[in-house]
Design a protein around this motif. Sequence first.
Motif, PDB file in Angstrom:
ATOM      1  N   VAL A   1       0.858  -1.184   0.000  1.00  0.00           N
ATOM      2  CA  VAL A   1       0.000   0.000   0.000  1.00  0.00           C
ATOM      3  C   VAL A   1       0.896   1.237   0.000  1.00  0.00           C
ATOM      4  O   VAL A   1       1.833   1.334   0.793  1.00  0.00           O
TER       5      VAL A   1
ATOM      6  N   GLU B   1      -7.505   3.472  -2.153  1.00  0.00           N
ATOM      7  CA  GLU B   1      -6.188   2.922  -1.849  1.00  0.00           C
ATOM      8  C   GLU B   1      -5.334   2.878  -3.112  1.00  0.00           C
ATOM      9  O   GLU B   1      -5.823   2.559  -4.186  1.00  0.00           O
TER      10      GLU B   1
ATOM     11  N   PHE C   1      -1.567   1.218  -4.524  1.00  0.00           N
ATOM     12  CA  PHE C   1      -0.631   0.144  -4.167  1.00  0.00           C
ATOM     13  C   PHE C   1       0.320  -0.106  -5.323  1.00  0.00           C
ATOM     14  O   PHE C   1       0.129   0.391  -6.440  1.00  0.00           O
TER      15      PHE C   1
END
Length: 141
Positions: A70, A132, A134
Amino acid sequence: MTDHERLKPYLLAFPGPLRDRLVAAVLSGAKVSTTGLLAEYEAEGEELPRPGERSALIDSGGREVAVVEVTEVRVLPLGEVDLTHALDEGEGYASVAEWRDGHERFWHGAGMRRALGDPDFTVDDSTMVVAERFRVVERTR
């Protein structure tokens, strides 16, 4: 026990064709972001991801296919998701409206409603989501 066995699973969608497409997009480098419902984290009693956290990307067969890290986590209202995030999801969306339509179909689906324990669950502009980013740090298959 290997280091990978200690990593928590990184699960995209539910097992099946959608997860397979999403995992393939991650492995190809097209998908570098994802969006989840804050309500889902709360329903599962799961902590939010943190930058630097590594997880094992799992395919529909339950196999670890990569290690992802992440790089950024934002909690924001659904109505504030921007075009960059939508495009970086790597699913072929050309606009935030397309991205939202696709995600609403998933979030309003029977599987998600079952997971949340709410057969009437719906989202709107104020629904909090977890956006998110990543990166793949290692392919394992």
